[in-house]
Design a protein around this motif. Structure first.
Motif, PDB file in Angstrom:
ATOM      1  N   ILE A   1      37.235 -28.194 -80.975  1.00  0.00           N
ATOM      2  CA  ILE A   1      37.315 -27.779 -79.572  1.00  0.00           C
ATOM      3  C   ILE A   1      36.025 -28.155 -78.876  1.00  0.00           C
ATOM      4  O   ILE A   1      34.921 -27.818 -79.352  1.00  0.00           O
ATOM      5  CB  ILE A   1      37.572 -26.263 -79.464  1.00  0.00           C
ATOM      6  N   HIS A   2      36.178 -28.848 -77.775  1.00  0.00           N
ATOM      7  CA  HIS A   2      35.037 -29.261 -76.962  1.00  0.00           C
ATOM      8  C   HIS A   2      35.074 -28.524 -75.618  1.00  0.00           C
ATOM      9  O   HIS A   2      36.137 -28.090 -75.143  1.00  0.00           O
ATOM     10  CB  HIS A   2      35.074 -30.774 -76.715  1.00  0.00           C
ATOM     11  N   ASP A   3      33.900 -28.472 -75.023  1.00  0.00           N
ATOM     12  CA  ASP A   3      33.753 -27.865 -73.692  1.00  0.00           C
ATOM     13  C   ASP A   3      33.735 -28.979 -72.647  1.00  0.00           C
ATOM     14  O   ASP A   3      32.884 -29.875 -72.703  1.00  0.00           O
ATOM     15  CB  ASP A   3      32.459 -27.068 -73.645  1.00  0.00           C
ATOM     16  N   SER A   4      34.697 -28.922 -71.712  1.00  0.00           N
ATOM     17  CA  SER A   4      34.723 -29.921 -70.633  1.00  0.00           C
ATOM     18  C   SER A   4      33.742 -29.590 -69.519  1.00  0.00           C
ATOM     19  O   SER A   4      33.460 -30.441 -68.666  1.00  0.00           O
ATOM     20  CB  SER A   4      36.133 -30.030 -70.041  1.00  0.00           C
ATOM     21  N   CYS A   5      33.269 -28.364 -69.507  1.00  0.00           N
ATOM     22  CA  CYS A   5      32.331 -27.891 -68.477  1.00  0.00           C
ATOM     23  C   CYS A   5      32.863 -28.104 -67.066  1.00  0.00           C
ATOM     24  O   CYS A   5      32.081 -28.241 -66.117  1.00  0.00           O
ATOM     25  CB  CYS A   5      30.977 -28.596 -68.625  1.00  0.00           C
ATOM     26  N   SER A   6      34.197 -28.167 -66.925  1.00  0.00           N
ATOM     27  CA  SER A   6      34.856 -28.378 -65.624  1.00  0.00           C
ATOM     28  C   SER A   6      34.352 -29.650 -64.963  1.00  0.00           C
ATOM     29  O   SER A   6      34.344 -29.760 -63.728  1.00  0.00           O
ATOM     30  CB  SER A   6      34.616 -27.173 -64.697  1.00  0.00           C
ATOM     31  N   ASP A   7      33.966 -30.628 -65.782  1.00  0.00           N
ATOM     32  CA  ASP A   7      33.387 -31.870 -65.276  1.00  0.00           C
ATOM     33  C   ASP A   7      34.086 -33.045 -65.950  1.00  0.00           C
ATOM     34  O   ASP A   7      34.255 -33.049 -67.189  1.00  0.00           O
ATOM     35  CB  ASP A   7      31.890 -31.897 -65.573  1.00  0.00           C
ATOM     36  N   VAL A   8      34.477 -34.026 -65.152  1.00  0.00           N
ATOM     37  CA  VAL A   8      35.229 -35.156 -65.682  1.00  0.00           C
ATOM     38  C   VAL A   8      34.380 -35.962 -66.657  1.00  0.00           C
ATOM     39  O   VAL A   8      34.848 -36.364 -67.746  1.00  0.00           O
ATOM     40  CB  VAL A   8      35.727 -36.051 -64.529  1.00  0.00           C
ATOM     41  N   THR A   9      33.126 -36.222 -66.323  1.00  0.00           N
ATOM     42  CA  THR A   9      32.259 -37.023 -67.186  1.00  0.00           C
ATOM     43  C   THR A   9      32.059 -36.355 -68.533  1.00  0.00           C
ATOM     44  O   THR A   9      32.148 -36.996 -69.593  1.00  0.00           O
ATOM     45  CB  THR A   9      30.909 -37.262 -66.500  1.00  0.00           C
ATOM     46  N   THR A  10      31.785 -35.071 -68.522  1.00  0.00           N
ATOM     47  CA  THR A  10      31.612 -34.329 -69.769  1.00  0.00           C
ATOM     48  C   THR A  10      32.894 -34.342 -70.589  1.00  0.00           C
ATOM     49  O   THR A  10      32.871 -34.461 -71.821  1.00  0.00           O
ATOM     50  CB  THR A  10      31.184 -32.892 -69.467  1.00  0.00           C
ATOM     51  N   ALA A  11      34.035 -34.219 -69.911  1.00  0.00           N
ATOM     52  CA  ALA A  11      35.317 -34.256 -70.613  1.00  0.00           C
ATOM     53  C   ALA A  11      35.559 -35.618 -71.247  1.00  0.00           C
ATOM     54  O   ALA A  11      36.112 -35.720 -72.356  1.00  0.00           O
ATOM     55  CB  ALA A  11      36.443 -33.913 -69.642  1.00  0.00           C
ATOM     56  N   LEU A  12      35.153 -36.692 -70.584  1.00  0.00           N
ATOM     57  CA  LEU A  12      35.314 -38.024 -71.155  1.00  0.00           C
ATOM     58  C   LEU A  12      34.438 -38.213 -72.387  1.00  0.00           C
ATOM     59  O   LEU A  12      34.819 -38.898 -73.343  1.00  0.00           O
ATOM     60  CB  LEU A  12      34.999 -39.074 -70.096  1.00  0.00           C
ATOM     61  N   ARG A  13      33.234 -37.618 -72.378  1.00  0.00           N
ATOM     62  CA  ARG A  13      32.403 -37.675 -73.565  1.00  0.00           C
ATOM     63  C   ARG A  13      33.079 -36.964 -74.738  1.00  0.00           C
ATOM     64  O   ARG A  13      33.022 -37.415 -75.890  1.00  0.00           O
ATOM     65  CB  ARG A  13      31.044 -37.035 -73.291  1.00  0.00           C
ATOM     66  N   ALA A  14      33.742 -35.841 -74.412  1.00  0.00           N
ATOM     67  CA  ALA A  14      34.443 -35.108 -75.468  1.00  0.00           C
ATOM     68  C   ALA A  14      35.647 -35.895 -75.969  1.00  0.00           C
ATOM     69  O   ALA A  14      35.908 -35.956 -77.182  1.00  0.00           O
ATOM     70  CB  ALA A  14      34.880 -33.741 -74.944  1.00  0.00           C
ATOM     71  N   SER A  15      36.391 -36.510 -75.078  1.00  0.00           N
ATOM     72  CA  SER A  15      37.543 -37.292 -75.496  1.00  0.00           C
ATOM     73  C   SER A  15      37.131 -38.524 -76.285  1.00  0.00           C
ATOM     74  O   SER A  15      37.893 -39.019 -77.134  1.00  0.00           O
ATOM     75  CB  SER A  15      38.367 -37.700 -74.278  1.00  0.00           C
ATOM     76  N   ALA A  16      35.895 -39.032 -76.028  1.00  0.00           N
ATOM     77  CA  ALA A  16      35.387 -40.145 -76.839  1.00  0.00           C
ATOM     78  C   ALA A  16      35.224 -39.709 -78.292  1.00  0.00           C
ATOM     79  O   ALA A  16      35.469 -40.481 -79.229  1.00  0.00           O
ATOM     80  CB  ALA A  16      34.063 -40.644 -76.271  1.00  0.00           C
ATOM     81  N   ASP A  17      34.829 -38.477 -78.500  1.00  0.00           N
ATOM     82  CA  ASP A  17      34.729 -37.941 -79.858  1.00  0.00           C
ATOM     83  C   ASP A  17      36.104 -37.915 -80.518  1.00  0.00           C
ATOM     84  O   ASP A  17      36.250 -38.219 -81.701  1.00  0.00           O
ATOM     85  CB  ASP A  17      34.117 -36.542 -79.809  1.00  0.00           C
TER      86      ASP A  17
END
Length: 906
Positions: A102-118
């Motif tokens: 489980i990753h934290d998107s921080c309600s931010d698209v860029t942060t979510a993309l970093r998580a989806s890269a994982d």
């Protein structure tokens, strides 16, 4: 082994560059993990945003800020659902288990993309790690992976649950499409995500916003709220919902007074001004009593605070809340529900939260979860409002906070997502070995998800062709009871199949009370008026204009007036219906008609009585002097003429129109023809020229003359009926319809009347010459008077008939017919009836002869005075001579008439 190790390190780096151009050190560790045979990724907004940084010199991971209790609770719902699935027979019978990252998107698209890269690159790390350990026989914690920890050696991600925001889900879905990793969202409702050509791996356990906006429009239509405002958040979700709502509202006749878009982050400099702008717009539109909002909870909270600061009374407004904030009580802040008005929310279907609540109550006892969950550690370290750290470390306080921020609909949607993956994995693992690495691929899980049917809490669910699970919506109505606000009171259920609401028992009145709120731009146009929209204005803003004459509107808010059938109906200006036109004709109930009919009936009775009297005394001198059989023919024709007058009354028909004129024309022609014969007899008596007299005597055939005269009229009427006969005609006026007879050919009508007039003139001329004959038995004067009366009445008839219109036009001709009939009856028959009834001594042959001899003796006495003129002077003699000569000629004519009279009587 050193060269081999270097080569493997190079292979790992190349593999990483191929899959994502990233290094192992770039990956941010997952906030919560658990091992398993099948790993599920999770993407939740554990924080509300990221801290802004002005340093853009190099790519770096932003620091998350403001712990989000809602997102954290949703992540716990996923963990609980995974643990429940691992204990269920669906997976235990196969001996497999689910894990999570489980990753934290921080309600931010860029942060979510970093998580989806994982999620997409952990597969390469796993393969590289396995190759490294295979060739070097090193321990996982040494040189393999450049010192990476064991977390990087976990199996690849087979599916991802999240995110809640549509904007983040859209961005993540595009990246997951590269590896065909299925993504199941529990809250993203943007319409664009239903497009399987663009998002083939995206699924969701909630319906699309297409159905939510459709439900909202249906609610507005049912409540007759046609003038509404829209407040939405910026981004894919807000703009997509706004476009869908606007198009459907317009199609349903609902007008959007204003559309206000709030920025995603209100902490930016333009956030405060945007909120102020929305509040100003609401103040400028007092008629907008209903506002539809697709905003975020924090945005609504700031908006309500701004509105309260402006002193706007919101108690009368109705807020239609989307699923994004309909279950968020924090929008009230320190305000009470009456301060903001009524809130009608659309929420997703809910499930049973008893097991999840039990899980939260015992969360502090679960060391495995705490040990692998940095989010939970951060939660326990949160300070309270006074700033004291670790206030929530106690299990009771923690459980209370988590329970207050757990929403049944979102938790249920997360549980459905995990259950769907569990059943899909079970379907795959029942046919192959899932414990062997590489045997299960993400696209296989995606295929199984699309076709599988899974059960949860005793109900069966499946994804439709668009990848959605559409169960409809619950409609909630926020209520405040003794200061306690209840935001989960379900008052209705929306069913997308038939686009209708089913109200729950006992809550119909609550929704009905809201319908008293009037949110319209213009008041409804009452029946009799129509809406007129000014150019450039909303269709809901209009003027109510009265319908013109002969037009009507029978419903409220009609766009145009309907036309009456002007042949049968009429209406005044501003009418709500048409009135049938009154059918007018010279009816039997009309008082004037009753009088004329009574006179006609009286005339028929008198004619019959006179006929009977004449027939009884047919041998008397008076009857013989009146013409004998001709008098019976005249009386018969008068009966026909009186009867023809009756056909001028009543609703005209084509047959009636033909009969009345023809019957009168023929019957009165017969009457005048008989009188003409009698007049010719007088003319014959006054004719002195022997040659002419002989010719007239030979031509004097009474019945032949009558037949010839009537035959010419028959010919005229026949041509009239054949060529252009009278017929029924309806003349339409403003409020009435006049049923009358169209005479067809006015020329034929004039010829018929003119022909009778010519016969009457001949009778008049002939009878005028015999006006000085004996009065008792001389009919010349009676013929003269009757024909003069007929001619005068018909001369007056012509201008009156031409200038008169309306239902009394038939009465004009009827009056003239009665005058003509009574004229003949009075002049020809009543004097003789008087003699027959009251002067019987004059109705004898001796009395008749005596009257003739007295008239003759008077003529002889007058002639003796002629001889006396010889004793006068010559001048006087000549005058007396001329006078006596004229008298002698007249006396001879009278003598001849007396001979004819005596012959006819005797």
């Amino acid at each position: 082994m050193e060269p081999i190790g270097d080569v493997l390190h190079l292979l790992v780096i190349l593999s990483l560059l191929e899959t994502g151009n990233a290094k192992v050190g770039d990956f941010k560790a997952a906030g919560a993990t658990a091992p398993g045979d099948i790993i599920i990724g999770g993407l939740f907004a554990i924080h509300e945003g990221v801290e802004e940084s002005a340093n853009l010199s190099a790519p770096h991971a932003s620091q998350c800020a403001r712990f989000n209790m809602d997102g954290f609770t949703q992540a716990l719902a996923m963990i609980h659902a995974v643990e429940s699935a691992n204990r269920s027979p669906v997976l235990t019978t196969l001996g497999i288990s689910l894990g999570y990252r489980i990753h934290d998107s921080c309600s931010d698209v860029t942060t979510a993309l970093r998580a989806s890269a994982d999620f997409t690159q952990v597969k390469a790390l796993y393969i590289s790690f396995k190759w490294c350990t295979f060739f070097t026989s090193q321990e996982p914690t040494t040189d393999c992976g450049g010192g990476a920890n064991t977390s990087n050696s976990s199996p690849p991600i087979m599916a991802v649950i999240g995110a809640s925001s549509s904007e983040i889900s859209i961005s993540v879905a595009r990246q997951l499409n590269l590896e065909l990793i299925p993504q199941i969202s529990y809250a993203s409702t943007a319409i664009i995500l239903s497009d399987k050509k663009r998002f083939p791996t995206f699924l969701r356990t909630v319906p699309s916003d297409l159905y939510q906006t459709r439900a909202m429009v249906q609610l507005l239509s049912d409540s007759k709220w046609t003038w509404v405002g829209v407040v939405t958040t910026d981004g894919d979700y807000g703009r997509s919902a706004l476009d869908s709502f606007f198009s459907q509202a317009t199609a349903s006749g609902i007008c959007v007074a204003f559309k206000e878009i709030l920025p995603n982050s209100l902490t930016r400099p333009d956030g405060e001004s945007a909120v102020r702008q929305v509040a100003t717009t609401l103040r400028r539109n007092p008629n907008v009593k209903v506002v539809v909002s697709f905003a975020k909870p924090t945005q609504m909270m700031y908006l309500y605070q701004e509105l309260r600061g402006l002193g706007l009374g919101l108690g009368e407004r109705v807020w239609v809340a989307s699923d994004s904030w309909s279950s968020s009580k924090e929008v009230l802040g320190k305000m009470d529900l009456p301060d903001i008005g009524h809130v009608v929310g659309f929420t997703f279907k809910t499930g049973n939260l008893a097991h999840f609540h039990h899980y939260l109550m015992n969360l502090s006892d679960n060391n495995d979860v705490i040990g692998n969950n940095s989010f939970l550690k951060e939660f326990y370290s949160l300070p309270n409002g006074s700033g004291d750290p670790k206030v929530v470390s106690s299990s009771t306080a923690a459980a209370e906070i988590l329970l207050n921020n757990s929403y049944a609909n979102v938790v249920f949607n997360v549980e459905m997502a995990v259950s769907a993956i569990a059943h899909a994995v079970a379907d795959i693992c029942s046919r192959k070995d899932c414990k062997t690495p590489g045997n299960v691929q993400p696209w296989q899980v995606l295929e199984a998800l699309r076709g599988s049917r899974f059960e949860l809490e005793g109900k069966s669910y499946t994804f439709d062709q668009k990848g959605d699970i559409n169960m409809g919506y619950d409609v909630t109505l926020w209520r405040s009871v003794r200061g306690v606000i209840n935001i989960h009171d379900v008052v209705a259920e929306y069913h997308p199949i038939n686009n209708s609401f089913i109200y729950t028992s006992g809550n119909t009145k609550n929704i009905t009370n809201l319908m008293d709120v009037v949110s319209v731009c213009s008041a409804s146009c009452e029946p009799g008026k129509f809406k007129k929209t000014a150019e450039g204005r909303h269709t809901c803003c209009y003027e109510c204009i009265n319908c013109t004459e002969n037009h009507y509107s029978n419903n409220t808010d009609m766009d145009q007036c309907l036309s009456c059938d002007t042949k049968r109906e009429w209406s005044l200006e501003g009418s709500s219906g048409c009135t049938h036109k009154t059918l007018e004709f010279f009816s039997w109930q009309d008082g004037f008609a009753v009088v004329l009919l009574a006179l006609s009936a009286l005339g028929i009775v008198l004619v019959l009585l006179v006929g009977a009297l004449f027939l009884h005394h047919h041998q008397t001198p008076v009857v013989k002097a009146a013409g004998g059989p001709l008098s019976q023919i005249i009386l018969l024709s008068l009966v026909g003429s009186f009867v023809s007058a009756v056909f001028f009354v009543g609703h005209p028909s084509s047959l009636q129109c033909k009969v009345r004129q023809v019957l009168f024309g023929l019957s009165f022609t017969l009457c005048v023809s008989c009188i003409l014969v009698k007049s010719l007899k007088i003319l014959l008596a006054f004719q002195l020229n022997p040659d002419v007299k002989d010719v007239l005597r030979r031509l004097y055939q009474p019945y032949a003359i009558i037949c010839l005269c009537v035959a010419l009229q028959v010919l005229t009427c026949t041509l009239w009926l054949v060529l252009q006969s009278p017929r029924e005609k309806a003349t339409v006026f403003a409020t009435t319809v006049l049923a009358e007879c169209d005479e067809g050919s006015h020329v034929a009508f004039g010829v018929m009347l003119g022909y009778i007039a010519v016969l009457a003139l001949v009778c008049f001329a002939c009878a005028f010459k015999g006006r000085k004959l004996p009065q008792k038995y001389n009919e010349a004067r009676f013929i003269t008077f009757s024909m003069l009366l007929y001619l005068m009445s018909w001369v007056m008839f012509v201008p009156v008939y031409v200038t008169t219109s309306g239902k009394y036009l038939p009465a004009v001709e009827m009056v003239v017919i009665l005058i003509s009939n009574y004229g003949v009856l009075s002049c020809h028959f009543f004097p003789k009836c008087y003699v027959i009834l009251f002067k019987k001594e004059h109705n004898t042959k001796s009395a008749f002869m005596k009257n003739v001899f007295e008239y003759s003796r008077k003529g002889i006495t007058d002639s003796s005075s002629v001889s006396e003129t010889s004793m006068q002077p010559r001048g006087q003699q000549s005058v007396v001579y001329c006078t006596n000569l004229s008298f002698m000629e007249e006396w001879q004519e009278e003598s001849h008439f007396l001979k004819i009279s005596i012959k006819s009587v005797v």
